[in-house]
Scaffold this active site. Structure first.
Site, PDB file in Angstrom:
ATOM      1  N   THR A 138       0.833  -1.202   0.000  1.00  0.00           N
ATOM      2  CA  THR A 138       0.000   0.000   0.000  1.00  0.00           C
ATOM      3  C   THR A 138       0.867   1.252   0.000  1.00  0.00           C
ATOM      4  OG1 THR A 138      -1.734  -1.193   1.180  1.00  0.00           O
ATOM      5  CG2 THR A 138      -1.851   1.213   1.242  1.00  0.00           C
ATOM      6  N   ASN A 149      -5.477  -9.576  -8.029  1.00  0.00           N
ATOM      7  CA  ASN A 149      -5.543 -10.229  -6.720  1.00  0.00           C
ATOM      8  C   ASN A 149      -6.849 -10.966  -6.426  1.00  0.00           C
ATOM      9  OD1 ASN A 149      -6.174  -7.258  -6.686  1.00  0.00           O
ATOM     10  ND2 ASN A 149      -7.047  -7.807  -4.713  1.00  0.00           N
ATOM     11  N   GLN A 165       1.059  -9.256  -5.960  1.00  0.00           N
ATOM     12  CA  GLN A 165       0.619 -10.655  -6.045  1.00  0.00           C
ATOM     13  C   GLN A 165       1.475 -11.470  -7.005  1.00  0.00           C
ATOM     14  OE1 GLN A 165      -1.629 -12.204  -4.209  1.00  0.00           O
ATOM     15  NE2 GLN A 165      -2.768 -10.540  -3.276  1.00  0.00           N
ATOM     16  N   SER A 168       5.321  -6.560  -1.661  1.00  0.00           N
ATOM     17  CA  SER A 168       4.970  -6.743  -0.260  1.00  0.00           C
ATOM     18  C   SER A 168       5.468  -8.110   0.192  1.00  0.00           C
ATOM     19  CB  SER A 168       3.445  -6.662  -0.120  1.00  0.00           C
ATOM     20  OG  SER A 168       3.079  -6.852   1.214  1.00  0.00           O
ATOM     21  N   HIS A 202       4.578 -10.000   2.858  1.00  0.00           N
ATOM     22  CA  HIS A 202       3.724 -10.977   3.538  1.00  0.00           C
ATOM     23  C   HIS A 202       2.938 -11.876   2.599  1.00  0.00           C
ATOM     24  CE1 HIS A 202      -0.412  -9.062   3.397  1.00  0.00           C
ATOM     25  NE2 HIS A 202       0.300  -7.986   3.115  1.00  0.00           N
ATOM     26  N   CYS A 254      -9.394  -6.999   1.513  1.00  0.00           N
ATOM     27  CA  CYS A 254      -9.344  -5.552   1.733  1.00  0.00           C
ATOM     28  C   CYS A 254     -10.681  -4.875   1.476  1.00  0.00           C
ATOM     29  CB  CYS A 254      -8.306  -4.917   0.829  1.00  0.00           C
ATOM     30  SG  CYS A 254      -6.861  -5.930   0.647  1.00  0.00           S
TER      31      CYS A 254
HETATM   32  N1  PMP Z   1      -1.731  -4.600  -4.128  1.00  0.00           N
HETATM   33  C1  PMP Z   1      -2.271  -5.806  -4.273  1.00  0.00           C
HETATM   34  C2  PMP Z   1      -2.516  -6.343  -5.653  1.00  0.00           C
HETATM   35  C3  PMP Z   1      -2.608  -6.574  -3.150  1.00  0.00           C
HETATM   36  O1  PMP Z   1      -3.158  -7.769  -3.297  1.00  0.00           O
HETATM   37  C4  PMP Z   1      -2.345  -6.045  -1.860  1.00  0.00           C
HETATM   38  C5  PMP Z   1      -2.693  -6.818  -0.605  1.00  0.00           C
HETATM   39  N2  PMP Z   1      -4.015  -7.265  -0.562  1.00  0.00           N
HETATM   40  C6  PMP Z   1      -1.770  -4.767  -1.765  1.00  0.00           C
HETATM   41  C7  PMP Z   1      -1.480  -4.075  -2.923  1.00  0.00           C
HETATM   42  C8  PMP Z   1      -1.479  -4.137  -0.440  1.00  0.00           C
HETATM   43  O2  PMP Z   1      -0.304  -4.684   0.099  1.00  0.00           O
HETATM   44  P1  PMP Z   1       0.011  -4.531   1.667  1.00  0.00           P
HETATM   45  O3  PMP Z   1      -0.929  -5.446   2.378  1.00  0.00           O
HETATM   46  O4  PMP Z   1       1.437  -4.958   1.815  1.00  0.00           O
HETATM   47  O5  PMP Z   1      -0.178  -3.106   2.010  1.00  0.00           O
END
Ligand code: PMP
Length: 415
Positions: A72, A157, A185, A205, A207, A366
């Site tokens: 993010t 995603n 992703q 990211s 995680h 999200c």
């Molecule tokens: N971009 C995509 C395509 C995602 O799937 C996600 C996480 N759901 C994010 C951004 C956000 O990443 P983070 O959780 O590390 O902020």
């Protein structure tokens, strides 16, 4: 009761190897990587090593990689940072006033783009096709003479389609437009090399690939205009201020190294599991359909995919049609499947499956606070009533055939 976790796209468990690599940097070696004395130098070396490792795995130079708190933050920093820098450099009339994004970006891209409207920017979104792709022609048709930045995520995603990023970047560049991709992703799941893709920036990211939460990075190609929006102590080459998370960076690098090493084998294994799930879903009947078709591949990759349910053939990773070799670019993530269960609301199914021991999602974790159907499903043209009945399963390292089979049994019971 054994829990079966089937939501790896939301987040993944921290790998034990990653925790082992991180622990020394959270306990004994606590120095601030920006300090001049020994504790700082030791931390700085670990941070540099992590940066070099990640950079070499994505084909970047270490100076082009900036650590952040996750996907993010990376998207927010890059989108605002690039367009504002172009405006500052060239002047308000010449820098370009128009931003292009796909209609199914993650909100971590969609919202910062929309927020720029308040600063006088215009935005356009490119509609994906019903099969979940941003077609090169529609993308090209949205670019204008005053477009400054275009952004299309690499792996979607909610539906798992992989976009033709190098083709899109090439077109953007031929029109003098900078190109960003949200690769959160995609990283560790499909081949990813910033030079091959020829992108200007990308977000990552940790995680999503067995690394820690709250850690990520962005790639920013050398000489790309960028004005930092997070200001403070000028860390990360003054592109992202804030004391670096050394343990997090070390964890991210370790997770990515493992993911890249195991990618080929895991892709085969997960594709087979996903196909097993798709075949199982079809044989459940009840009108269940895949949200998007998975393009048939030449060969199934796992014998169990076909032996137990011979009546239906489902694809392994499909290949982009516009790939001349027809071998390199898979068109879908190997581990993700989205499907419609008619007459059953996603939320109710998620809660009942949770009671039965399964963690799945209705799309994106999200957007679960919203009552509207997912903007991703709307963008690809899934009818509203079907969009309320979608489940997304995303498999990962710890999943087995038994997990898939027990999930199918639980779903059958529920519907
Ligand atoms: N971009 C995509 C395509 C995602 O799937 C996600 C996480 N759901 C994010 C951004 C956000 O990443 P983070 O959780 O590390 O902020």
């Amino acid at each position: 009761m054994k829990r079966v976790y089937l939501d790896y796209a939301a987040t993944s468990p921290l790998r034990p190897e990653v925790l082992d690599a991180m622990l020394p940097w959270m306990t004994g070696e606590y120095g601030n990587a920006n300090a001049l004395y020994s504790e700082g130098k030791v931390a700085r070396r670990a941070l540099d090593n992590a940066r070099e490792k990640i950079a070499s795995l994505i084909g970047a130079s270490p100076t082009e990689l900036v650590f952040t708190s996750g996907g993010t933050e990376s998207n927010n920093a890059l989108i605002a940072g690039i367009v504002l820098a172009v405006r500052q450099k060239k002047g308000i009339d010449k820098g370009g006033n128009h931003i292009v994004r796909s209609a199914f970006e993650h909100h971590a891209v969609g919202r910062p783009v929309i927020a720029l409207k308040r600063n006088g920017y215009e935005t356009s979104s490119v509609k994906p096709s019903r099969d979940g792709f941003i077609k090169v022609d529609s993308f090209a048709g949205t670019l204008r003479n005053d477009t400054v930045l275009a952004t299309v995520l690499m792996a979607q995603n909610e539906i798992g389609t992989i976009q033709p990023i190098s083709e899109l970047a090439e077109i953007a560049h031929s029109r003098g437009v900078l190109f960003h991709t949200d690769a959160v992703q995609a990283l560790g799941k499909v081949a990813f090399d910033v030079r091959d893709l020829d992108i200007d920036s990308a977000s990552f990211s940790a995680h999503k690939l067995g690394g820690p939460k709250g850690v990520g990075a962005f790639y920013l190609k050398r000489l790309t205009p960028f004005t930092a929006t997070q200001l403070g102590g000028r860390q990360e080459g003054d592109r992202r201020s804030g004391t670096q998370n050394v343990a997090g960076a070390v964890g991210f690098a370790t997770a990515l190294e493992l993911a890249c090493k195991e990618r080929e084998q895991e892709t085969k294994r997960l594709t087979a599991l996903r196909d097993r799930l798709a075949i199982g879903l079809k044989s459940l009947g009840k009108g269940i359909s895949l949200t998007i078709d998975i393009t048939p591949a030449a060969t199934p990759t796992h014998p169990s995919t076909i032996s137990e349910t011979p009546s239906v053939t489902v694809a392994s990773a499909g290949i982009h049609n516009n790939d001349p070799d027809n071998t390199q670019t898979p068109a879908h993530l190997p581990h993700m499947l989205s499907f419609v269960v008619p007459g059953h609301e996603s939320e109710t199914m998620i809660l009942k499956l949770d009671d039965a021991g399964f963690a799945v999602s209705g799309g994106s974790a999200c957007s679960s606070a919203s009552l509207d159907p997912s903007h991703v499903l709307s963008a690809i043209g899934v009818p509203r009533d079907e969009a309320y009945s979608v489940l997304r399963v995303s498999l990962g390292r710890e999943n087995t055939c038994e997990d898939v089979d027990s999930f199918l049994a639980a779903l059958a019971k529920l519907i």
